[in-house]
Design a protein around this motif. Structure first.
Motif, PDB file in Angstrom:
ATOM      1  N   ARG A  96      -6.081   7.834   8.359  1.00 34.17           N
ATOM      2  CA  ARG A  96      -5.228   8.825   7.693  1.00 34.17           C
ATOM      3  C   ARG A  96      -3.764   8.602   8.073  1.00 34.17           C
ATOM      4  NH1 ARG A  96      -7.592  13.905   6.406  1.00 34.17           N
ATOM      5  NH2 ARG A  96      -5.447  14.566   5.956  1.00 34.17           N
ATOM      6  N   ARG A  97      -3.517   8.283   9.330  1.00 34.25           N
ATOM      7  CA  ARG A  97      -2.137   7.995   9.757  1.00 34.25           C
ATOM      8  C   ARG A  97      -1.609   6.740   9.056  1.00 34.25           C
ATOM      9  NH1 ARG A  97      -0.596  11.354  13.708  1.00 34.25           N
ATOM     10  NH2 ARG A  97      -2.172  12.194  15.126  1.00 34.25           N
ATOM     11  N   LEU A  98      -2.459   5.730   8.940  1.00 34.80           N
ATOM     12  CA  LEU A  98      -2.040   4.505   8.269  1.00 34.80           C
ATOM     13  C   LEU A  98      -1.774   4.752   6.786  1.00 34.80           C
ATOM     14  CD1 LEU A  98      -4.351   1.800   9.891  1.00 34.80           C
ATOM     15  CD2 LEU A  98      -1.944   2.253  10.375  1.00 34.80           C
ATOM     16  N   GLU A  99      -2.583   5.588   6.139  1.00 33.71           N
ATOM     17  CA  GLU A  99      -2.348   5.931   4.736  1.00 33.71           C
ATOM     18  C   GLU A  99      -0.961   6.529   4.557  1.00 33.71           C
ATOM     19  OE1 GLU A  99      -5.290   8.507   3.143  1.00 33.71           O
ATOM     20  OE2 GLU A  99      -6.852   6.974   3.095  1.00 33.71           O
ATOM     21  N   ARG A 100      -0.607   7.441   5.454  1.00 31.35           N
ATOM     22  CA  ARG A 100       0.716   8.060   5.378  1.00 31.35           C
ATOM     23  C   ARG A 100       1.809   7.024   5.640  1.00 31.35           C
ATOM     24  NH1 ARG A 100       0.852  14.254   7.271  1.00 31.35           N
ATOM     25  NH2 ARG A 100      -0.960  14.969   6.096  1.00 31.35           N
ATOM     26  N   GLY A 101       1.547   6.120   6.559  1.00 31.72           N
ATOM     27  CA  GLY A 101       2.513   5.068   6.839  1.00 31.72           C
ATOM     28  C   GLY A 101       2.716   4.154   5.647  1.00 31.72           C
ATOM     29  N   ILE A 102       1.629   3.826   4.941  1.00 30.01           N
ATOM     30  CA  ILE A 102       1.715   2.976   3.753  1.00 30.01           C
ATOM     31  C   ILE A 102       2.618   3.613   2.706  1.00 30.01           C
ATOM     32  CG2 ILE A 102       0.342   2.239   1.756  1.00 30.01           C
ATOM     33  CD1 ILE A 102      -1.899   1.529   3.777  1.00 30.01           C
ATOM     34  N   ALA A 103       2.477   4.938   2.511  1.00 31.96           N
ATOM     35  CA  ALA A 103       3.306   5.630   1.524  1.00 31.96           C
ATOM     36  C   ALA A 103       4.776   5.633   1.947  1.00 31.96           C
ATOM     37  CB  ALA A 103       2.808   7.059   1.339  1.00 31.96           C
ATOM     38  N   LEU A 104       5.037   5.812   3.237  1.00 30.65           N
ATOM     39  CA  LEU A 104       6.425   5.857   3.716  1.00 30.65           C
ATOM     40  C   LEU A 104       7.104   4.493   3.663  1.00 30.65           C
ATOM     41  CD1 LEU A 104       6.199   8.235   6.827  1.00 30.65           C
ATOM     42  CD2 LEU A 104       7.260   8.722   4.614  1.00 30.65           C
ATOM     43  N   LEU A 105       6.319   3.424   3.820  1.00 28.31           N
ATOM     44  CA  LEU A 105       6.907   2.086   3.819  1.00 28.31           C
ATOM     45  C   LEU A 105       7.539   1.738   2.477  1.00 28.31           C
ATOM     46  CD1 LEU A 105       4.148   0.166   5.810  1.00 28.31           C
ATOM     47  CD2 LEU A 105       6.526   0.444   6.520  1.00 28.31           C
ATOM     48  N   LYS A 106       7.142   2.445   1.429  1.00 29.28           N
ATOM     49  CA  LYS A 106       7.707   2.155   0.110  1.00 29.28           C
ATOM     50  C   LYS A 106       9.102   2.755  -0.059  1.00 29.28           C
ATOM     51  CE  LYS A 106       6.662   1.954  -4.785  1.00 29.28           C
ATOM     52  NZ  LYS A 106       5.830   2.376  -5.909  1.00 29.28           N
ATOM     53  N   LYS A 107       9.479   3.664   0.803  1.00 29.59           N
ATOM     54  CA  LYS A 107      10.768   4.330   0.648  1.00 29.59           C
ATOM     55  C   LYS A 107      11.893   3.424   1.146  1.00 29.59           C
ATOM     56  CE  LYS A 107       8.995   9.037   0.891  1.00 29.59           C
ATOM     57  NZ  LYS A 107       9.117  10.367   1.514  1.00 29.59           N
ATOM     58  N   ALA A 138      -3.211   9.557  -8.558  1.00 31.77           N
ATOM     59  CA  ALA A 138      -3.128   8.256  -7.900  1.00 31.77           C
ATOM     60  C   ALA A 138      -2.457   8.365  -6.536  1.00 31.77           C
ATOM     61  CB  ALA A 138      -2.352   7.275  -8.773  1.00 31.77           C
ATOM     62  N   ALA A 139      -2.989   7.646  -5.563  1.00 33.79           N
ATOM     63  CA  ALA A 139      -2.422   7.580  -4.227  1.00 33.79           C
ATOM     64  C   ALA A 139      -2.023   6.147  -3.923  1.00 33.79           C
ATOM     65  CB  ALA A 139      -3.437   8.059  -3.189  1.00 33.79           C
ATOM     66  N   VAL A 140      -0.986   5.981  -3.116  1.00 38.55           N
ATOM     67  CA  VAL A 140      -0.567   4.631  -2.730  1.00 38.55           C
ATOM     68  C   VAL A 140      -1.730   3.915  -2.053  1.00 38.55           C
ATOM     69  CG1 VAL A 140       0.927   3.292  -1.211  1.00 38.55           C
ATOM     70  CG2 VAL A 140       1.876   5.158  -2.544  1.00 38.55           C
ATOM     71  N   CYS A 141      -2.039   2.728  -2.554  1.00 35.83           N
ATOM     72  CA  CYS A 141      -3.113   1.872  -2.068  1.00 35.83           C
ATOM     73  C   CYS A 141      -4.504   2.421  -2.375  1.00 35.83           C
ATOM     74  CB  CYS A 141      -2.962   1.556  -0.584  1.00 35.83           C
ATOM     75  SG  CYS A 141      -1.709   0.301  -0.293  1.00 35.83           S
ATOM     76  N   GLY A 142      -4.605   3.385  -3.285  1.00 34.38           N
ATOM     77  CA  GLY A 142      -5.905   3.711  -3.833  1.00 34.38           C
ATOM     78  C   GLY A 142      -6.373   2.546  -4.700  1.00 34.38           C
TER      79      GLY A 142
END
Length: 289
Positions: free
Chosen positions: A237-248, A74-78
């Motif tokens: 791809r940059r936004l995907e990484r940003g979405i994952a970091l925003l959860k931290k 699973a990936a964030v926002c998949g």
């Protein structure tokens, strides 16, 4: 809704629950669940279920209808979709955090003004589905005056995307496109640039050389493979990484923007809002609430 009641019985009370329409007979329900995984047998029903992952790195196995079993991390926002009238078995191994949308088939038919049917989708990175899901997530948690409109707009957006995926670009990569080895080389080149902020994104010439194609042939094949241009793919791809970091917890939007390679936080905010439909700050607030 019986499917929602079954989910609550299986994993416990949701972190929040939001209904769309009359409470006695809602058109849709939005719920966020946090649980420790398990084996789930989802019965066929009149509900289309859309699941948005909010937790990275959770192994999932699935089996639906006559399709062969599959698995993913699973990936964030998949985004995953279980159509109505279809039994699905899912095994989740690890702590899960998901947003679940329970959509009445009759509501979806009204939304698209016709008969509704859709494909089974697991862990899709489709940008349109993801943007609509994030809009719904923010609207369901924020409580501002216009959020009910944003929520229903997001659901209509998902309905249209699922009904006719060919009119919006492929949900899954289509046949054709780049050869497997060429796609791997191109993806490795893009990933290497994303991993090192001091390295600029590869040029079209460099990507075409990696694929052993002319630039024009590469652009056509890449679009056929991914549904977007090379530049749009890198931005997503940059936004995907940003979405994952925003959860931290403790990560500011400016730190996230810098972490995923945007020159300024203003550029990150503008790109996020244009692509997703809400600001990264609003999404982060929903995630951490």
């Amino acid at each position: 809704m019986k499917p929602l009641a079954e989910a609550i019985a299986a994993v416990g009370k949701p972190m929040f629950l939001h209904s769309v329409g009359e409470e006695s007979s809602p058109k849709a329900m939005v719920a966020r669940f946090s649980h420790n995984g398990g084996d789930f047998d989802i019965a066929a029903s009149y509900i289309v279920r859309v699941t948005i992952n909010l937790q990275d790195g959770v192994p999932v196995r699935h089996e639906t209808g006559n399709d062969p079993p599959g698995s993913y991390i699973a990936a964030v926002c998949g985004v995953s979709v279980t159509p109505a009238h279809q039994r699905t078995q899912i095994v989740v191994r690890g702590k899960a955090d998901v947003l679940q949308l329970y959509l009445r088939e009759s509501f979806l038919e009204a939304a698209v003004e016709g008969q509704f049917s859709c494909q089974t989708v697991f862990n899709s990175h489709d940008s349109e589905l993801r943007a609509a899901a994030v809009q719904i997530f923010v609207a369901a948690t924020r409580g501002e005056p216009d959020d009910s409109l944003l929520l229903e707009s997001g659901i209509h957006r998902i309905a249209a995307r699922l009904l006719d995926p060919t009119s919006h670009g492929p949900i899954q990569p289509t046949r054709g496109g780049l050869a497997r080895a060429a796609h791997r080389r191109v993806n490795d080149m893009i990933t290497a640039a994303l991993d090192d902020k001091s390295v600029a994104s590869p040029t079209l010439d460099q990507l075409a050389d990696a694929a052993c194609l002319s630039v024009n042939h590469f652009i056509r094949a890449f679009h056929q493979q991914t549904g977007v241009t090379p530049h749009r793919h890198v931005v997503l791809r940059r936004l995907e990484r940003g979405i994952a970091l925003l959860k931290k917890p403790g990560k500011s939007v400016a730190e996230v923007a810098d972490g995923v390679g945007f020159a300024t936080s203003a550029h990150f905010v503008a790109t996020f809002r244009r692509s997703i439909g809400v600001t990264p700050g609003a999404f982060q607030t929903a995630l951490l609430s």
